[in-house]
Write a protein that holds these residues in place. Structure first.
Motif, PDB file in Angstrom:
ATOM      1  N   TRP A   1       0.836  -1.129   0.163  1.00  0.00           N
ATOM      2  CA  TRP A   1      -0.009  -0.039   0.067  1.00  0.00           C
ATOM      3  C   TRP A   1       0.881   1.365  -0.034  1.00  0.00           C
ATOM      4  CZ3 TRP A   1      -5.406   0.441   2.438  1.00  0.00           C
ATOM      5  CH2 TRP A   1      -6.110  -0.994   2.198  1.00  0.00           C
ATOM      6  N   ILE A   2       1.650   1.226   1.010  1.00  0.00           N
ATOM      7  CA  ILE A   2       2.690   2.673   1.053  1.00  0.00           C
ATOM      8  C   ILE A   2       3.354   2.628  -0.283  1.00  0.00           C
ATOM      9  CG2 ILE A   2       4.508   3.525   2.336  1.00  0.00           C
ATOM     10  CD1 ILE A   2       1.407   3.494   3.612  1.00  0.00           C
ATOM     11  N   GLY A   3       4.091   1.483  -0.640  1.00  0.00           N
ATOM     12  CA  GLY A   3       4.894   1.414  -1.936  1.00  0.00           C
ATOM     13  C   GLY A   3       3.991   2.262  -3.178  1.00  0.00           C
ATOM     14  N   VAL A   4       2.959   1.489  -3.381  1.00  0.00           N
ATOM     15  CA  VAL A   4       2.235   2.209  -4.437  1.00  0.00           C
ATOM     16  C   VAL A   4       1.883   3.489  -4.418  1.00  0.00           C
ATOM     17  CG1 VAL A   4      -0.229   1.248  -3.956  1.00  0.00           C
ATOM     18  CG2 VAL A   4       0.708   1.388  -6.495  1.00  0.00           C
ATOM     19  N   TRP A   5       1.475   4.099  -3.232  1.00  0.00           N
ATOM     20  CA  TRP A   5       1.361   5.264  -3.017  1.00  0.00           C
ATOM     21  C   TRP A   5       2.301   6.255  -3.302  1.00  0.00           C
ATOM     22  CZ3 TRP A   5      -1.791   4.657   2.391  1.00  0.00           C
ATOM     23  CH2 TRP A   5      -2.961   4.116   1.994  1.00  0.00           C
ATOM     24  N   ILE A   6       3.679   5.764  -2.894  1.00  0.00           N
ATOM     25  CA  ILE A   6       4.825   6.545  -3.181  1.00  0.00           C
ATOM     26  C   ILE A   6       4.800   6.700  -4.441  1.00  0.00           C
ATOM     27  CG2 ILE A   6       7.200   6.384  -3.136  1.00  0.00           C
ATOM     28  CD1 ILE A   6       7.073   4.975  -0.549  1.00  0.00           C
ATOM     29  N   THR A   7       4.701   5.653  -5.612  1.00  0.00           N
ATOM     30  CA  THR A   7       4.809   5.909  -7.037  1.00  0.00           C
ATOM     31  C   THR A   7       3.682   6.648  -7.492  1.00  0.00           C
ATOM     32  OG1 THR A   7       5.617   3.225  -7.333  1.00  0.00           O
ATOM     33  CG2 THR A   7       4.567   4.542  -9.043  1.00  0.00           C
ATOM     34  N   LEU A   8       2.668   6.592  -6.865  1.00  0.00           N
ATOM     35  CA  LEU A   8       1.393   7.539  -7.392  1.00  0.00           C
ATOM     36  C   LEU A   8       1.597   9.032  -6.985  1.00  0.00           C
ATOM     37  CD1 LEU A   8      -1.412   4.963  -7.033  1.00  0.00           C
ATOM     38  CD2 LEU A   8      -0.069   5.387  -9.167  1.00  0.00           C
ATOM     39  N   LEU A   9       2.468   9.237  -6.251  1.00  0.00           N
ATOM     40  CA  LEU A   9       2.707  10.600  -5.471  1.00  0.00           C
ATOM     41  C   LEU A   9       2.248  11.711  -6.517  1.00  0.00           C
ATOM     42  CD1 LEU A   9       3.388  12.705  -3.287  1.00  0.00           C
ATOM     43  CD2 LEU A   9       5.864  12.159  -3.994  1.00  0.00           C
ATOM     44  N   TRP A  10       3.072  12.057  -7.726  1.00  0.00           N
ATOM     45  CA  TRP A  10       2.415  13.067  -8.533  1.00  0.00           C
ATOM     46  C   TRP A  10       2.002  12.536  -9.909  1.00  0.00           C
ATOM     47  CZ3 TRP A  10       8.159  13.910  -6.380  1.00  0.00           C
ATOM     48  CH2 TRP A  10       7.942  14.858  -5.384  1.00  0.00           C
ATOM     49  N   LEU A  11       0.931  11.555  -9.696  1.00  0.00           N
ATOM     50  CA  LEU A  11       0.448  11.217 -10.733  1.00  0.00           C
ATOM     51  C   LEU A  11      -0.371  11.997 -11.533  1.00  0.00           C
ATOM     52  CD1 LEU A  11       0.166   8.063 -11.962  1.00  0.00           C
ATOM     53  CD2 LEU A  11      -2.113   8.505 -11.153  1.00  0.00           C
ATOM     54  N   PRO A  12       0.021  12.124 -12.971  1.00  0.00           N
ATOM     55  CA  PRO A  12      -0.627  13.385 -13.728  1.00  0.00           C
ATOM     56  C   PRO A  12      -2.446  13.181 -13.536  1.00  0.00           C
ATOM     57  CG  PRO A  12       1.176  12.078 -15.059  1.00  0.00           C
ATOM     58  CD  PRO A  12       0.768  11.347 -13.716  1.00  0.00           C
ATOM     59  N   HIS A  13      -2.796  14.464 -13.818  1.00  0.00           N
ATOM     60  CA  HIS A  13      -4.306  14.269 -13.768  1.00  0.00           C
ATOM     61  C   HIS A  13      -4.694  15.178 -14.898  1.00  0.00           C
ATOM     62  CE1 HIS A  13      -8.416  13.935 -12.280  1.00  0.00           C
ATOM     63  NE2 HIS A  13      -8.347  15.463 -12.456  1.00  0.00           N
ATOM     64  N   SER A  14      -5.290  14.785 -16.072  1.00  0.00           N
ATOM     65  CA  SER A  14      -5.566  15.366 -17.108  1.00  0.00           C
ATOM     66  C   SER A  14      -7.334  15.735 -17.065  1.00  0.00           C
ATOM     67  CB  SER A  14      -5.238  14.648 -18.469  1.00  0.00           C
ATOM     68  OG  SER A  14      -6.175  13.502 -18.668  1.00  0.00           O
ATOM     69  N   GLY A  15      -8.044  15.156 -16.337  1.00  0.00           N
ATOM     70  CA  GLY A  15      -9.537  15.162 -16.512  1.00  0.00           C
ATOM     71  C   GLY A  15     -10.228  14.473 -17.479  1.00  0.00           C
ATOM     72  N   ASP A  16      -9.189  13.747 -18.465  1.00  0.00           N
ATOM     73  CA  ASP A  16      -9.767  12.731 -19.248  1.00  0.00           C
ATOM     74  C   ASP A  16      -9.829  11.250 -18.511  1.00  0.00           C
ATOM     75  OD1 ASP A  16     -10.704  11.764 -22.051  1.00  0.00           O
ATOM     76  OD2 ASP A  16      -8.646  10.786 -21.771  1.00  0.00           O
ATOM     77  N   VAL A  17     -10.974  10.706 -18.237  1.00  0.00           N
ATOM     78  CA  VAL A  17     -10.855   9.474 -17.636  1.00  0.00           C
ATOM     79  C   VAL A  17      -9.886   8.278 -18.172  1.00  0.00           C
ATOM     80  CG1 VAL A  17     -12.372   7.588 -16.900  1.00  0.00           C
ATOM     81  CG2 VAL A  17     -13.266   9.862 -16.902  1.00  0.00           C
ATOM     82  N   LEU A  18     -10.076   8.229 -19.512  1.00  0.00           N
ATOM     83  CA  LEU A  18      -9.131   7.138 -20.016  1.00  0.00           C
ATOM     84  C   LEU A  18      -7.512   7.449 -19.892  1.00  0.00           C
ATOM     85  CD1 LEU A  18     -11.073   6.175 -23.273  1.00  0.00           C
ATOM     86  CD2 LEU A  18     -10.674   4.718 -20.992  1.00  0.00           C
ATOM     87  N   THR A  19      -7.252   8.685 -20.193  1.00  0.00           N
ATOM     88  CA  THR A  19      -5.625   9.043 -19.922  1.00  0.00           C
ATOM     89  C   THR A  19      -5.362   9.142 -18.509  1.00  0.00           C
ATOM     90  OG1 THR A  19      -5.957  10.671 -21.785  1.00  0.00           O
ATOM     91  CG2 THR A  19      -4.331  10.898 -20.066  1.00  0.00           C
ATOM     92  N   ASP A  20      -6.337   9.411 -17.534  1.00  0.00           N
ATOM     93  CA  ASP A  20      -6.157   9.190 -16.247  1.00  0.00           C
ATOM     94  C   ASP A  20      -5.914   7.829 -15.493  1.00  0.00           C
ATOM     95  OD1 ASP A  20      -5.819  12.018 -16.084  1.00  0.00           O
ATOM     96  OD2 ASP A  20      -7.856  12.266 -15.213  1.00  0.00           O
ATOM     97  N   PHE A  21      -6.891   6.854 -16.086  1.00  0.00           N
ATOM     98  CA  PHE A  21      -6.699   5.566 -15.692  1.00  0.00           C
ATOM     99  C   PHE A  21      -5.390   5.227 -16.380  1.00  0.00           C
ATOM    100  CE2 PHE A  21      -7.559   0.949 -16.884  1.00  0.00           C
ATOM    101  CZ  PHE A  21      -7.810   0.765 -15.390  1.00  0.00           C
ATOM    102  N   GLY A  22      -5.011   5.299 -17.426  1.00  0.00           N
ATOM    103  CA  GLY A  22      -3.843   4.867 -18.142  1.00  0.00           C
ATOM    104  C   GLY A  22      -2.351   5.000 -17.357  1.00  0.00           C
TER     105      GLY A  22
END
Length: 170
Positions: A93-114
């Motif tokens: 849990w902590i490891g993946v949350w580190i990877t996702l720290l600055w995950l891009p967010h575009s507002g496009d559902v498919l892009t964000d899911f990608g």
């Protein structure tokens, strides 16, 4: 008991909140690939609680989650008599949350899911492959800290590759 013990025969007490959290709210009980299922279970928590959070509070949660994880993993490992039982997934849990720290967010559902899928795959890649120093830490550092630290480094590797990809596509 040791790691040579049949870990599937060693069950946590999910009525114990320490075991419940260490086993990722039960996600670590998956009969196959508990680390992958544990990582998957961490994603909705990230999505609803951490996504879009400013960096400093997010880092505070990661640090607190790491410290809590050291204790959870230590106690649960000791209670079960198995160091780093495969079902202990708080470290994922902590490891993946580190990877996702600055995950891009575009507002496009498919892009964000990608991007989310990419972060998940990167973390699992590094957690499973265990390149140096992850494998060394996994073998040499024991106790709750040892259970946590290899996934923290895998998370950092995933974060670096993900952010490198973001910059390359920039």
């Amino acid at each position: 008991m040791s790691n040579s013990v049949n870990q599937s025969a060693v069950r946590p007490n999910l009525k114990n909140p320490i075991h419940l959290l260490a086993f990722g709210l039960g996600s670590g009980l998956a009969p196959k690939a508990p680390g992958t299922f544990g990582t998957l279970a961490a994603l909705p928590v990230w999505y609803f609680l951490l996504q879009g959070m400013p960096t400093l509070p997010y880092l505070g949660i990661l640090i607190a989650g790491f410290a809590l994880g050291v204790v959870l993993c230590e106690i649960t490992s000791r209670d079960l008599g198995v160091h780093d039982h495969g079902g202990i997934v708080w470290d994922e849990w902590i490891g993946v949350w580190i990877t996702l720290l600055w995950l891009p967010h575009s507002g496009d559902v498919l892009t964000d899911f990608g991007w989310l899928l990419y972060g998940f795959v990167l973390f699992r890649f590094f957690d499973i492959l265990k390149p140096w120093p992850i494998k060394w830490l996994d073998a040499k550092v024991h106790g709750g800290f040892g259970i946590m630290i290899d996934d923290v480094i895998a998370g950092i590797f995933g974060l670096l590759v993900l952010q490198g990809t973001v910059q390359a596509l920039g």
